[in-house]
Write a protein that holds these residues in place. Structure first.
Motif, mmCIF file in Angstrom:
data_model
loop_
_atom_site.group_PDB
_atom_site.id
_atom_site.type_symbol
_atom_site.label_atom_id
_atom_site.label_comp_id
_atom_site.label_asym_id
_atom_site.label_seq_id
_atom_site.Cartn_x
_atom_site.Cartn_y
_atom_site.Cartn_z
ATOM 1 N N ARG A 15 0.838 -1.094 0.049
ATOM 2 C CA ARG A 15 0.225 -0.112 0.157
ATOM 3 C C ARG A 15 0.871 1.315 -0.026
ATOM 4 N NH1 ARG A 15 -5.663 0.413 1.878
ATOM 5 N NH2 ARG A 15 -5.575 -1.729 2.013
ATOM 6 N N SER A 16 2.021 1.297 0.665
ATOM 7 C CA SER A 16 2.994 2.331 0.846
ATOM 8 C C SER A 16 3.477 2.642 -0.604
ATOM 9 C CB SER A 16 4.021 2.082 2.092
ATOM 10 O OG SER A 16 4.678 3.118 1.853
ATOM 11 N N LYS A 23 1.498 10.888 -3.076
ATOM 12 C CA LYS A 23 1.753 11.645 -1.831
ATOM 13 C C LYS A 23 2.360 12.796 -2.286
ATOM 14 C CE LYS A 23 3.235 11.172 2.795
ATOM 15 N NZ LYS A 23 2.931 10.097 3.904
ATOM 16 N N ASN A 39 -6.010 4.244 4.276
ATOM 17 C CA ASN A 39 -5.156 4.962 3.254
ATOM 18 C C ASN A 39 -4.670 6.335 3.494
ATOM 19 O OD1 ASN A 39 -5.603 2.502 1.460
ATOM 20 N ND2 ASN A 39 -7.373 3.338 0.977
ATOM 21 N N TYR A 42 -0.990 7.102 3.980
ATOM 22 C CA TYR A 42 -0.175 6.572 2.817
ATOM 23 C C TYR A 42 -0.140 7.857 1.614
ATOM 24 C CZ TYR A 42 0.164 2.083 4.631
ATOM 25 O OH TYR A 42 0.157 1.056 5.659
ATOM 26 N N HIS A 43 -1.358 8.588 1.517
ATOM 27 C CA HIS A 43 -1.290 9.300 0.384
ATOM 28 C C HIS A 43 -1.515 10.891 0.882
ATOM 29 C CE1 HIS A 43 -5.833 10.047 0.127
ATOM 30 N NE2 HIS A 43 -5.818 8.583 0.412
#
Length: 117
Positions: A15-16, A23, A39, A42-43
């Motif tokens: 996911r990262s 990002k 999520n 991560y973003h």
């Protein structure tokens, strides 16, 4: 540890990597089926102007807010709206990025949801 926790733990690295190119680049984001907002961390980055999270389950709102604040979003930069993915309440081109993970399996009309995106 429940099975679903193991799955989330196992895919955290993936996911990262999945969101690394997003990002810091999207100032306005939409997350469909935001749920507990796993999520966001991560973003989201400090330059995010606004994140709009939609979910049909209002019980997810408190978790989404907690995750948004933990990810560094200011209160005025996050909005949770109870709505299904087929009925997005946004104007065209109002988001720079759309995130939809583990959600389209629960959308009744996937084509309509994708057209809305």
């Amino acid at each position: 540890m429940p099975f679903y926790c193991i799955i989330w733990y196992k895919i955290a690295g993936y996911r990262s990597q999945l969101f690394i190119n997003l990002k810091g680049k999207a100032s306005k984001g939409l997350e469909i089926g935001i749920g507990t907002s796993p999520n966001l961390k991560y973003h989201i980055s400090g330059n995010a102007v606004f994140v709009f999270g939609v979910n049909p389950n209002t019980k997810m709102e408190k978790y989404a807010w907690a995750a948004a604040l933990a990810a560094g979003l200011l209160k005025e930069k996050f909005k949770f709206v109870q709505v299904v993915g087929e009925s997005l309440p946004l104007d065209d081109a109002s988001a720079d990025a759309v995130v939809a993970t583990l959600v389209l399996c629960s959308v009744t009309d996937v084509d309509m949801a994708l057209k809305g995106i």
